[in-house]
Design an enzyme around this catalytic site. Sequence first.
Site, PDB file in Angstrom:
ATOM      1  N   ARG A 135       0.819  -1.210   0.000  1.00  0.00           N
ATOM      2  CA  ARG A 135       0.000   0.000   0.000  1.00  0.00           C
ATOM      3  C   ARG A 135       0.845   1.248   0.000  1.00  0.00           C
ATOM      4  O   ARG A 135       1.889   1.301   0.659  1.00  0.00           O
ATOM      5  CB  ARG A 135      -0.891   0.036   1.246  1.00  0.00           C
ATOM      6  CG  ARG A 135      -2.145  -0.788   1.086  1.00  0.00           C
ATOM      7  CD  ARG A 135      -3.022  -0.678   2.282  1.00  0.00           C
ATOM      8  NE  ARG A 135      -2.285  -1.026   3.481  1.00  0.00           N
ATOM      9  CZ  ARG A 135      -2.610  -0.610   4.684  1.00  0.00           C
ATOM     10  NH1 ARG A 135      -3.640   0.183   4.851  1.00  0.00           N
ATOM     11  NH2 ARG A 135      -1.906  -0.981   5.724  1.00  0.00           N
ATOM     12  N   SER A 198       7.609  -5.142   6.844  1.00  0.00           N
ATOM     13  CA  SER A 198       7.230  -6.094   7.893  1.00  0.00           C
ATOM     14  C   SER A 198       7.997  -7.412   7.802  1.00  0.00           C
ATOM     15  O   SER A 198       7.420  -8.483   7.564  1.00  0.00           O
ATOM     16  CB  SER A 198       5.731  -6.331   7.818  1.00  0.00           C
ATOM     17  OG  SER A 198       5.103  -5.083   7.860  1.00  0.00           O
ATOM     18  N   ASP A 251       5.458  -3.464  11.014  1.00  0.00           N
ATOM     19  CA  ASP A 251       3.994  -3.284  11.092  1.00  0.00           C
ATOM     20  C   ASP A 251       3.462  -3.340  12.529  1.00  0.00           C
ATOM     21  O   ASP A 251       2.491  -2.659  12.866  1.00  0.00           O
ATOM     22  CB  ASP A 251       3.239  -4.279  10.183  1.00  0.00           C
ATOM     23  CG  ASP A 251       3.635  -5.732  10.389  1.00  0.00           C
ATOM     24  OD1 ASP A 251       4.571  -6.001  11.149  1.00  0.00           O
ATOM     25  OD2 ASP A 251       2.997  -6.612   9.762  1.00  0.00           O
TER      26      ASP A 251
HETATM   27  C1  BGC Z   1       7.798 -10.765  10.138  1.00  0.00           C
HETATM   28  C2  BGC Z   1       7.513  -9.617  11.065  1.00  0.00           C
HETATM   29  C3  BGC Z   1       6.127  -9.067  10.825  1.00  0.00           C
HETATM   30  C4  BGC Z   1       5.109 -10.188  10.882  1.00  0.00           C
HETATM   31  C5  BGC Z   1       3.693  -9.707  10.629  1.00  0.00           C
HETATM   32  C6  BGC Z   1       6.679 -11.789  10.192  1.00  0.00           C
HETATM   33  O1  BGC Z   1       6.878 -12.776   9.221  1.00  0.00           O
HETATM   34  O2  BGC Z   1       9.004 -11.396  10.480  1.00  0.00           O
HETATM   35  O3  BGC Z   1       8.479  -8.588  10.896  1.00  0.00           O
HETATM   36  O4  BGC Z   1       5.853  -8.104  11.804  1.00  0.00           O
HETATM   37  O5  BGC Z   1       5.426 -11.172   9.929  1.00  0.00           O
HETATM   38  O6  BGC Z   1       3.553  -9.102   9.406  1.00  0.00           O
END
Ligand code: BGC
Length: 509
Positions: A135, A198, A251
Amino acid sequence: MPLPLWTPDNRVPLFVFGLTTGVAVTAAFQYLYSSLSKRNQPPPPADYDPLPGNAVGGLRPDTQFESTIQRLEREFTINTSMLHNLVKAFTRDMERGLKRENSVIKMIPSYVERRPSGDETGTYLALDLGGSNFRVCEVTLLGKGQVRTRQKKFVVSEALKTGTGEQLFDFIADCVEQFMGELNIGKDTKLKMGFTFSFPVDQHALNKGNLFLWTKGFTASGVVGTDVVQLLQDAFHRKDLKIDVTALVNDTVGTLISHAYVDNATYMGVILGTGSNAAYVEKMENIPKWKGPPSSTGEMVINMEWGAWGQDGIILPTTAYDLKVDRASPNPRKQTYEKMISGMYLGEITRQILLDLISTGEIFGGRHCSALEAPYSFETAYMSRIERDHSMELTDTRTILEDLYGIKKTTLSDRRLIKRICQLIGTRAARLASIGIASVVTKMNRLHGCTVAVDGSVYEHYSYFRTRMIDALKELLGVNADNITLAQARDGSGQGAALIAALADHGEL
Ligand code: BGC
């Protein structure tokens, strides 16, 4: 939830020994757990349909049906005493992560030292990359917790997830350019941006961080070990965009911060979606590994990267099915907790069980189903639908199995068994997720009250997930569980990144 199709990678043989050992150790642990805690079984879930006393479907004797269910229940049930033991182990691993680098739970300081006051204002761009959708947002902070957002979603194709980093970041820059065009923002406009990325990142400044490893099916080359803000900034330069990426945000951190903008009792952000992770506010004195400048607030938001918990192979009661999923994933022996609780994997665990039960003739009369052969072909969203199916004949379950997967003539007994499997996997996931929340809230000393902002498709859409989490929190925290508010957050991570960019812009970080 659309899930990617993968082909298993070819590293499997290398891990055969390790995984075989893993199976044995896990089985021993499970035996220990189940024999220690027989007295302590959790009540069956409210939505549990007891099995009929007489044969259903007529394909096999009831005893076979019962014994299959009992075996799976033994393997997948996390009872109250297991919950308590796992909280102890989780808390110990959190503390280890705060003490030193390279722990299983990484506990990464986010460089975000304060939560917003709610009075922040200004217009910022935000990018949100972390799953199948990407996004671009323009976030206008209006003060008093008010936000106006204009955003556009783009699909990140499998080819982009698994191609080169440069292609991925050029795609992101293209999307930003397109978005700016649609909003009539001139190419030369100087803008500040918060980047929600994320994945686990070794953060070494508010706007710098090297990717530790990809998760959730991403494998784009040339990114691991590199500063992702630099990669993004380079892609913007190639397009002559004058954007300054001032904050790199997970995130979970974005979710915490954006929810704190409207509810200042928020001290934790959790994602239960394609992947899983959490962030919370920690006191600096509890972070011995921190070598940076002292924080002006005495606090720091920690990006836990809790999905990695258990990847050292000794704590979590994984089953042979979990090990199969892990072995065929693009990141074997990584993200064990995530693989037991997040949306990318719940359907895949279920698929592995179904394949096993087909091979032993325990379901579908042993008839092979080609639609179930492809990895990740059984969607977590279908599990949720099956769990919601309370019709006598389990007709929606039949629609899914017969119409969508082409399995001919399923029996009521097949469908009941599959529904019970979904309940077991879904319940285990929710109860395991509560372990992380109970541990963090207790560690923060906030059992008297706080808000935990939770986002993600599993939490939002998976039937009974929230109720099961609350039940487990009650088993763990007793009456204190009533003081913990699990608040549904939606799409907060982009807004959170903009808020963090605003805090940085006003010299508050
Ligand atoms: C990532 C995290 C992320 C989470 C949710 C995981 O696979 O390692 O950094 O916050 O997914 O999106």
